[in-house]
Design a protein around this motif. Sequence first.
Motif, short mmCIF file in Angstrom:
data_model
loop_
_atom_site.label_atom_id
_atom_site.label_comp_id
_atom_site.label_asym_id
_atom_site.label_seq_id
_atom_site.Cartn_x
_atom_site.Cartn_y
_atom_site.Cartn_z
N ASP A 151 -5.88 1.48 32.86
CA ASP A 151 -6.74 0.44 33.41
C ASP A 151 -7.63 -0.21 32.36
OD1 ASP A 151 -5.71 0.77 35.87
OD2 ASP A 151 -7.37 1.91 36.72
N GLU A 152 -8.02 0.55 31.35
CA GLU A 152 -8.96 0.05 30.35
C GLU A 152 -8.29 -0.26 29.01
OE1 GLU A 152 -12.09 -0.59 31.00
OE2 GLU A 152 -12.02 0.16 33.06
N ASN A 153 -7.47 0.66 28.54
CA ASN A 153 -6.83 0.52 27.24
C ASN A 153 -5.47 1.20 27.30
OD1 ASN A 153 -6.13 0.27 24.57
ND2 ASN A 153 -8.06 1.10 23.76
N PRO A 154 -4.41 0.46 27.62
CA PRO A 154 -3.10 1.08 27.87
C PRO A 154 -2.57 1.92 26.71
CG PRO A 154 -3.12 -1.20 28.59
CD PRO A 154 -4.39 -0.98 27.83
N ILE A 155 -2.87 1.53 25.48
CA ILE A 155 -2.40 2.30 24.32
C ILE A 155 -3.60 2.58 23.42
CG2 ILE A 155 -0.82 2.41 22.37
CD1 ILE A 155 0.98 0.44 23.77
N ILE A 156 -4.19 3.74 23.59
CA ILE A 156 -5.27 4.15 22.70
C ILE A 156 -4.69 4.65 21.39
CG2 ILE A 156 -7.19 5.76 22.40
CD1 ILE A 156 -7.59 5.70 25.39
N TYR A 157 -3.58 5.38 21.50
CA TYR A 157 -2.91 5.91 20.30
C TYR A 157 -1.42 5.56 20.35
CZ TYR A 157 -7.00 8.90 19.68
OH TYR A 157 -8.27 9.36 19.51
N GLN A 158 -0.90 5.22 19.20
CA GLN A 158 0.54 5.08 19.01
C GLN A 158 0.90 5.98 17.84
OE1 GLN A 158 2.67 1.49 17.28
NE2 GLN A 158 3.09 1.19 19.46
N VAL A 159 1.69 7.02 18.12
CA VAL A 159 1.98 8.05 17.13
C VAL A 159 3.46 8.03 16.79
CG1 VAL A 159 1.83 10.50 16.57
CG2 VAL A 159 0.13 9.48 18.11
N LYS A 160 3.76 7.87 15.51
CA LYS A 160 5.12 7.97 15.01
C LYS A 160 5.17 9.11 14.00
CE LYS A 160 5.45 2.93 15.32
NZ LYS A 160 5.58 1.66 14.55
N SER A 161 6.15 9.97 14.15
CA SER A 161 6.22 11.11 13.23
C SER A 161 7.68 11.49 12.98
CB SER A 161 5.45 12.31 13.76
OG SER A 161 6.00 12.78 14.96
N ALA A 162 7.89 12.13 11.84
CA ALA A 162 9.20 12.66 11.46
C ALA A 162 8.99 14.03 10.84
CB ALA A 162 9.90 11.73 10.47
N TYR A 163 9.96 14.92 11.02
CA TYR A 163 9.77 16.29 10.53
C TYR A 163 11.10 16.91 10.12
CZ TYR A 163 11.05 17.16 15.44
OH TYR A 163 11.67 17.15 16.67
N ILE A 164 10.99 17.90 9.24
CA ILE A 164 12.14 18.68 8.81
C ILE A 164 11.68 20.10 8.55
CG2 ILE A 164 11.79 17.95 6.40
CD1 ILE A 164 14.84 18.21 6.02
N GLN A 165 12.49 21.05 8.97
CA GLN A 165 12.16 22.46 8.78
C GLN A 165 13.44 23.24 8.48
OE1 GLN A 165 9.22 24.84 11.26
NE2 GLN A 165 11.12 25.74 12.03
N ASP A 166 13.35 24.17 7.55
CA ASP A 166 14.49 24.98 7.16
C ASP A 166 14.12 26.46 7.28
OD1 ASP A 166 16.95 25.77 6.27
OD2 ASP A 166 16.60 25.29 4.15
N VAL A 167 14.97 27.23 7.92
CA VAL A 167 14.79 28.68 8.01
C VAL A 167 15.80 29.31 7.06
CG1 VAL A 167 14.80 30.70 9.50
CG2 VAL A 167 14.04 28.49 10.40
#
Length: 477
Positions: free
Chosen positions: A389-405
């Motif tokens: 109602d006030e602010n439809p998008i307060i945050y826009q988060v884009k992320s990428a990740y990689i993990q190796d075991v």
Amino acid sequence: MTSKMKSRLFCKVFFVIGLVFILGMISIPCSAQVEKQEVIDIGTITVMAPQPGVEITTEKTVIRMDEFKKPGEVRTLTDVLSEIGGIDVQRANPLMASPGDEVSIRGLNEGRMVIEIDGRRINHTGHYGRYIIDWSTLNMDDVESIEIIRGGHSVLHPFAIGGVINIITKKGKKTDDPKPDVNIKAGYGSYDTYNLTGSINGGIANIVGYNFSASKQETDGYLKNNFQDTESFNGHLTFYLPYEATLSISAKYSDMHYGLPVINDPNDPDLSVAALYDDDYPKFRKNRDQLRHLGWPQIPGGKTPEWKKHTSYIDGLFQVPLGSGTAKLHYFQTVGRRWTSEYGPGGFTEDYFVDDKTEGIIAEYRDIELFDSHSLTVGLEYQELGWPDENPIIYQVKSAYIQDVINLGDKWTITPGVRYYHVEMDTYSSNFGSGWPDEGKEEDDDGFYPSLKADFQATPETALYAAVSRSYRLPCP
């Protein structure tokens, strides 16, 4: 020597002689018995009593709900978490889970840890400066297992500083048996507290699996005006596709009505408040610690301080084996609507409305087996968090990740990983002391956040690990 002294001396001598005689009589048969006993070596006996359904490793703790047992009933997630070491549960209402509950892992609450459903974050946007979780919406009707990861070393989970609690839901089963599993439970307790739960789980022709459940919980409350009425509905469908692919569609909805506890003190300085004291409830003074959502006491009589909340969780999850790993595409949405009626510095505010919405998608290729010693996971994630109602998008988060075991022999496991964040923020300005802030502030933030964990299996029963990580916490709006 006087007769009195002679009498005392005689008593002491008589007591000593009698004690020696008794000890002598006891020692004779004991000595004979010891000489007749034959010593048998039965070896080493190890007595272990692990909690049923709980598996603990250096990676995570897994709780399987079909095996988990504890004293009393298990109705909500906090009922389970209160039994797990290293997790602290503070309950505002001891009779059932409520919006005022707070859960911490090693002292860090949900503002610095992540709560997930099927691997996606459900922490709300964070109005009033808090990333809260309404624990009353997380009943156990459709929960298959719970995963707990302590610390922020796993880059697979965004914004995890203190740790992760991941709820794995039931999604039906692949079967050609048309007979479903039906479960109905009911309970009743003090303060007019009752609960009713029903669920059905099954499958159709090895093509579709399903799980549907509904529950209702109600209590008059331990404290005055601390009533609660919660209704929950859950539905899950899983389609079993060619090439061992699956498509799961899930929806969870809860409707919660919660009474904010009011002052109940016969000695309150305000005589009009003291006159409303009810000895059917414990005393609750205005200087007592309030719910974490309130900064001032609520008074009895007149208006009813309360909180109404609707919350829905929608998920679509597609998974398919691909090469030596598994590909996943996960769409998710959380919508919460809250109406608050309470006494504040300016008087009573009725049905103050606020809502929040989180929407996003995760694309992941996980558990890719490489060279017989590596298990690689890569992924991309997009999230929008807002106040529609006030602010439809307060945050826009884009992320990428990689993990190796990386497995180094039978003893060592090394887990390096890194996540990259790009966050676009449109928050309100800090404006304390002059009313609710209404000016926005735009800002961008990005950076790499690496982690490294090492595990050493010292013995079959003992494992050691150490981890270091750099974590990112999404700022409060």
